[in-house]
Design a protein around this motif. Structure first.
Motif, PDB file in Angstrom:
ATOM      1  N   GLU B 195      -2.276 -11.488  10.707  1.00  0.00           N
ATOM      2  CA  GLU B 195      -1.370 -11.230   9.580  1.00  0.00           C
ATOM      3  C   GLU B 195      -1.718  -9.922   8.863  1.00  0.00           C
ATOM      4  O   GLU B 195      -0.846  -9.262   8.294  1.00  0.00           O
ATOM      5  CB  GLU B 195      -1.406 -12.399   8.593  1.00  0.00           C
ATOM      6  CG  GLU B 195      -0.666 -13.629   9.130  1.00  0.00           C
ATOM      7  CD  GLU B 195      -0.794 -14.841   8.214  1.00  0.00           C
ATOM      8  OE1 GLU B 195      -0.082 -15.818   8.445  1.00  0.00           O
ATOM      9  OE2 GLU B 195      -1.637 -14.804   7.288  1.00  0.00           O
ATOM     10  N   MET B 196      -2.996  -9.567   8.896  1.00  0.00           N
ATOM     11  CA  MET B 196      -3.394  -8.298   8.276  1.00  0.00           C
ATOM     12  C   MET B 196      -2.794  -7.122   9.031  1.00  0.00           C
ATOM     13  O   MET B 196      -2.344  -6.152   8.454  1.00  0.00           O
ATOM     14  CB  MET B 196      -4.917  -8.170   8.291  1.00  0.00           C
ATOM     15  CG  MET B 196      -5.585  -8.972   7.194  1.00  0.00           C
ATOM     16  SD  MET B 196      -7.363  -8.763   7.326  1.00  0.00           S
ATOM     17  CE  MET B 196      -7.866  -9.440   5.757  1.00  0.00           C
ATOM     18  N   ILE B 197      -2.805  -7.235  10.352  1.00  0.00           N
ATOM     19  CA  ILE B 197      -2.404  -6.095  11.169  1.00  0.00           C
ATOM     20  C   ILE B 197      -0.905  -6.083  11.430  1.00  0.00           C
ATOM     21  O   ILE B 197      -0.270  -5.035  11.392  1.00  0.00           O
ATOM     22  CB  ILE B 197      -3.200  -6.109  12.496  1.00  0.00           C
ATOM     23  CG1 ILE B 197      -4.663  -5.879  12.169  1.00  0.00           C
ATOM     24  CG2 ILE B 197      -2.673  -5.058  13.459  1.00  0.00           C
ATOM     25  CD1 ILE B 197      -5.589  -6.127  13.318  1.00  0.00           C
ATOM     26  N   ALA B 198      -0.337  -7.250  11.679  1.00  0.00           N
ATOM     27  CA  ALA B 198       1.044  -7.243  12.154  1.00  0.00           C
ATOM     28  C   ALA B 198       1.879  -8.347  11.552  1.00  0.00           C
ATOM     29  O   ALA B 198       2.326  -9.245  12.239  1.00  0.00           O
ATOM     30  CB  ALA B 198       1.063  -7.361  13.675  1.00  0.00           C
ATOM     31  N   GLY B 204      -2.965 -13.744   5.099  1.00  0.00           N
ATOM     32  CA  GLY B 204      -3.643 -12.548   5.598  1.00  0.00           C
ATOM     33  C   GLY B 204      -2.947 -11.284   5.131  1.00  0.00           C
ATOM     34  O   GLY B 204      -3.595 -10.319   4.719  1.00  0.00           O
ATOM     35  N   TYR B 205      -1.615 -11.329   5.171  1.00  0.00           N
ATOM     36  CA  TYR B 205      -0.824 -10.195   4.691  1.00  0.00           C
ATOM     37  C   TYR B 205      -1.075  -9.966   3.208  1.00  0.00           C
ATOM     38  O   TYR B 205      -1.235  -8.827   2.750  1.00  0.00           O
ATOM     39  CB  TYR B 205       0.662 -10.452   4.955  1.00  0.00           C
ATOM     40  CG  TYR B 205       1.588  -9.498   4.274  1.00  0.00           C
ATOM     41  CD1 TYR B 205       1.751  -8.209   4.770  1.00  0.00           C
ATOM     42  CD2 TYR B 205       2.288  -9.874   3.134  1.00  0.00           C
ATOM     43  CE1 TYR B 205       2.599  -7.313   4.141  1.00  0.00           C
ATOM     44  CE2 TYR B 205       3.127  -8.988   2.490  1.00  0.00           C
ATOM     45  CZ  TYR B 205       3.282  -7.719   3.001  1.00  0.00           C
ATOM     46  OH  TYR B 205       4.129  -6.837   2.363  1.00  0.00           O
ATOM     47  N   LEU B 206      -1.134 -11.051   2.446  1.00  0.00           N
ATOM     48  CA  LEU B 206      -1.396 -10.971   1.007  1.00  0.00           C
ATOM     49  C   LEU B 206      -2.722 -10.264   0.738  1.00  0.00           C
ATOM     50  O   LEU B 206      -2.807  -9.348  -0.075  1.00  0.00           O
ATOM     51  CB  LEU B 206      -1.410 -12.379   0.401  1.00  0.00           C
ATOM     52  CG  LEU B 206      -1.935 -12.502  -1.039  1.00  0.00           C
ATOM     53  CD1 LEU B 206      -0.964 -11.863  -2.022  1.00  0.00           C
ATOM     54  CD2 LEU B 206      -2.176 -13.961  -1.409  1.00  0.00           C
ATOM     55  N   ILE B 207      -3.754 -10.696   1.460  1.00  0.00           N
ATOM     56  CA  ILE B 207      -5.088 -10.131   1.239  1.00  0.00           C
ATOM     57  C   ILE B 207      -5.097  -8.634   1.582  1.00  0.00           C
ATOM     58  O   ILE B 207      -5.637  -7.809   0.844  1.00  0.00           O
ATOM     59  CB  ILE B 207      -6.133 -10.895   2.090  1.00  0.00           C
ATOM     60  CG1 ILE B 207      -6.296 -12.313   1.541  1.00  0.00           C
ATOM     61  CG2 ILE B 207      -7.475 -10.170   2.100  1.00  0.00           C
ATOM     62  CD1 ILE B 207      -7.111 -13.229   2.432  1.00  0.00           C
ATOM     63  N   TRP B 208      -4.473  -8.303   2.673  1.00  0.00           N
ATOM     64  CA  TRP B 208      -4.475  -6.922   3.132  1.00  0.00           C
ATOM     65  C   TRP B 208      -3.585  -6.034   2.266  1.00  0.00           C
ATOM     66  O   TRP B 208      -3.959  -4.933   1.894  1.00  0.00           O
ATOM     67  CB  TRP B 208      -4.000  -6.909   4.587  1.00  0.00           C
ATOM     68  CG  TRP B 208      -4.230  -5.615   5.302  1.00  0.00           C
ATOM     69  CD1 TRP B 208      -3.296  -4.840   5.919  1.00  0.00           C
ATOM     70  CD2 TRP B 208      -5.478  -4.943   5.493  1.00  0.00           C
ATOM     71  NE1 TRP B 208      -3.871  -3.741   6.480  1.00  0.00           N
ATOM     72  CE2 TRP B 208      -5.216  -3.778   6.230  1.00  0.00           C
ATOM     73  CE3 TRP B 208      -6.793  -5.216   5.088  1.00  0.00           C
ATOM     74  CZ2 TRP B 208      -6.212  -2.874   6.590  1.00  0.00           C
ATOM     75  CZ3 TRP B 208      -7.790  -4.321   5.439  1.00  0.00           C
ATOM     76  CH2 TRP B 208      -7.497  -3.171   6.182  1.00  0.00           C
ATOM     77  N   ASN B 209      -2.417  -6.562   1.925  1.00  0.00           N
ATOM     78  CA  ASN B 209      -1.431  -5.772   1.183  1.00  0.00           C
ATOM     79  C   ASN B 209      -1.865  -5.497  -0.253  1.00  0.00           C
ATOM     80  O   ASN B 209      -1.496  -4.479  -0.827  1.00  0.00           O
ATOM     81  CB  ASN B 209      -0.091  -6.516   1.200  1.00  0.00           C
ATOM     82  CG  ASN B 209       1.077  -5.577   0.996  1.00  0.00           C
ATOM     83  OD1 ASN B 209       1.105  -4.497   1.587  1.00  0.00           O
ATOM     84  ND2 ASN B 209       2.017  -5.978   0.151  1.00  0.00           N
TER      85      ASN B 209
END
Lengths: 259, 258
Positions: B195-198, B204-209
């Motif tokens: 989710e961080m990468i793609a 995961g997107y939340l943490i990365w974004n």
């Protein structure tokens, strides 16, 4: 009676077993070598020998769990090449052979279930043998809730419910305390007398051999173990440990292992 | 019983102490470096109110559960076959011990190329993360079934197929269960990476974004959500195992008293 006895007969001639891979005759390391034995149908035969002498190997050969290297081995009319329902095995360790996820009744009914015998008939049979081994009231317990002696009773009921002609017993009472063992020995003789099965019983305990066996086969220490002598035990059941004949036989057998 | 009564309050006390220490340390370093519990709670409330938090938790949980379930369903029969058939095991065992050292994250780019940027690639990644752990545990379980059990079944007239169904599988259940429980952990690691990468949604997107807005409090919200999701699913799986599989010897880790 004659026909029945014939079908439960065990006939062994020049039986050899080696676990080594080399097939050149001279290099073979034999566990048992040149074993000759005839056990008549309905007989209680004890295989007596020191630890590691190949008693269990001989039993596994008769059971069909391992294949012979050479020689002849017949049970009833058929040469043995695989396990069969005519030969039931009671193992030394109940914990490794019972199914811990099944209750006492389910363990006893296992073989019947594999043969797709209807539930009502299964219950009838399991009731009978659970009663015979004295486990009535414990049907719904799991093996882990039972004592060592009770677990061996379950093993016995489990094989009896399949009505095998031959019982192969590998030191089944070896891990039990002395009192329980005595009880189990007495009851095994009773069950044998009631069911008319051929029993081959492996032990290294001379007293146990004399309490149980109609005949006792002495196995020499391994490797290349074989049956050196066979003793008739002409004493009536239940055997009296204090009888002079018992004592006399004990000493004669003991002499084999003294040298 | 009295032991249990004393353990509850102690656990509450432990968590309170943890939060107090967290708060104190955050006061030293300031909210940008280490957002404290109050600051994090505010951030979490913000995300909860605009709906993103529950949506992200939902999508991540969905991916993990789907991939993990599918992976386990495929892996268990394969593990049993590998355990049962020595010939297959000869080839499978070295391969499994080779590939299990390649973490799922390392495959992300390839999976995107192979399975597209949609859900398929994420679910496949979770399946990969689940697959080999479950296979290894399953076939180890099959190999450790006592010979006496198989022999006694055989001499009671069981066919080879009946032995697999009525002896090998029930005896392997605790190993399978341990495998799928461990796989849950690796599944969470894999999904966060993916989710961080793609991805445009998910925890995961939340943490990365959140790094783009320098919202370290949102990162903490994501971390805590992950911990909670893992903790709750593991407890649920454990409870289910205890309830349904007790007769096969599945025991809870919490009941072990040493």
């Amino acid at each position: 009676m004659g026909a029945v006895s014939r079908s439960n007969e065990i006939y062994i001639e020049r039986l050899n077993k080696s676990y080594s891979q080399q097939q050149t005759a001279g290099d073979l390391h034999y566990i048992i070598q040149d074993v000759d034995l005839v056990v008549k149908g309905g007989e209680f035969f004890v295989l007596l020998g020191p630890s590691g002498c190949g008693k269990s190997t001989l039993l596994s050969l008769i059971a069909g769990f391992v294949s012979k290297t050479s020689g002849y081995l017949r049970v009833g009319e058929k040469e043995v090449d695989r396990p069969g329902q005519d030969r039931a095995v009671v193992f030394q360790q109940a914990d490794s052979s019972l199914f811990p996820w099944l209750t006492v009744r389910e363990n006893v009914e296992f073989g019947l279930r594999m043969k797709r015998i209807p539930a009502a008939r299964r219950k009838e049979i399991s009731d009978r043998f659970i009663g015979m081994v004295g486990l009535k009231g414990h049907e719904n317990k799991f093996p882990r809730e039972l004592s060592g002696g009770m677990k061996q009773r379950v093993q016995l009921a489990r094989v009896l419910s399949n009505d095998p002609g031959i019982l192969l017993m590998d030191e089944p009472f070896g891990a039990l305390d002395a009192m329980t063992r005595r009880t189990m020995q007495r009851e095994l003789v009773k069950i044998w007398q009631e069911t008319d099965k051929t029993v081959i019983f492996v032990t290294h305990d001379i007293q146990e051999a004399l309490l149980l066996g109609g005949r006792i086969g002495i196995m020499s220490a391994g490797p290349s173990s074989r049956i050196t002598d066979i003793y008739e035990v002409p004493l009536p059941y239940p055997r009296d440990i204090a009888a002079p004949e018992f004592h006399d036989l004990y000493n004669r057998i003991q002499a084999h292992f003294d040298e | 019983m009295s032991k249990k009564l004393r353990k509850g309050p102690l656990q509450v006390l432990f968590w309170i102490a943890l939060i107090v220490i967290w708060q104190l340390v955050s006061l030293i370093y300031g909210p940008e470096i280490l957002p404290g519990p109050i600051y994090t709670a505010k951030g979490g409330y913000e995300l909860l109110m605009d709906g993103t938090l529950l949506q992200y938790i939902g999508i991540s949980a969905y991916r993990v559960l789907l991939g993990w379930t599918l992976g386990s369903l495929v892996a268990v029969p394969i593990g049993i076959i590998i355990g049962k058939v020595g010939f297959i095991r000869t080839f499978a065992e070295p391969f499994l011990n080779f590939i299990r050292f390649i973490p799922p994250i390392a495959f992300i780019t390839l999976f995107l190329v192979w399975f597209g940027i949609g859900e398929t690639s994420k679910v496949m990644l979770i399946m990969y993360a689940t697959f080999f752990i479950v296979i290894l545990n399953t076939f180890t379980g099959v190999l450790s079934v006592e010979e006496d059990k198989i022999r006694s079944a055989r001499s009671m007239g069981a066919s080879e197929w009946q032995i697999v169904v009525h002896v090998i599988i029930p005896a392997t259940v605790p190993y399978i269960f341990t495998g799928i429980r461990l796989a849950m952990g690796t599944s969470f690691m894999a999904i966060i990476g993916a989710e961080m990468i793609a991805s445009n949604e998910g925890v995961g997107y939340l943490i990365w974004n959140s790094r783009l807005f320098f919202r370290t409090d949102w990162i903490f919200v994501g971390l805590i959500c992950l911990g909670l999701m893992g903790f709750l699913t593991d407890r649920a799986v454990g409870l289910l195992g205890r309830r349904l599989l007790a007769r096969y010897g599945v025991v809870s880790t919490t009941s072990l008293k040493r």
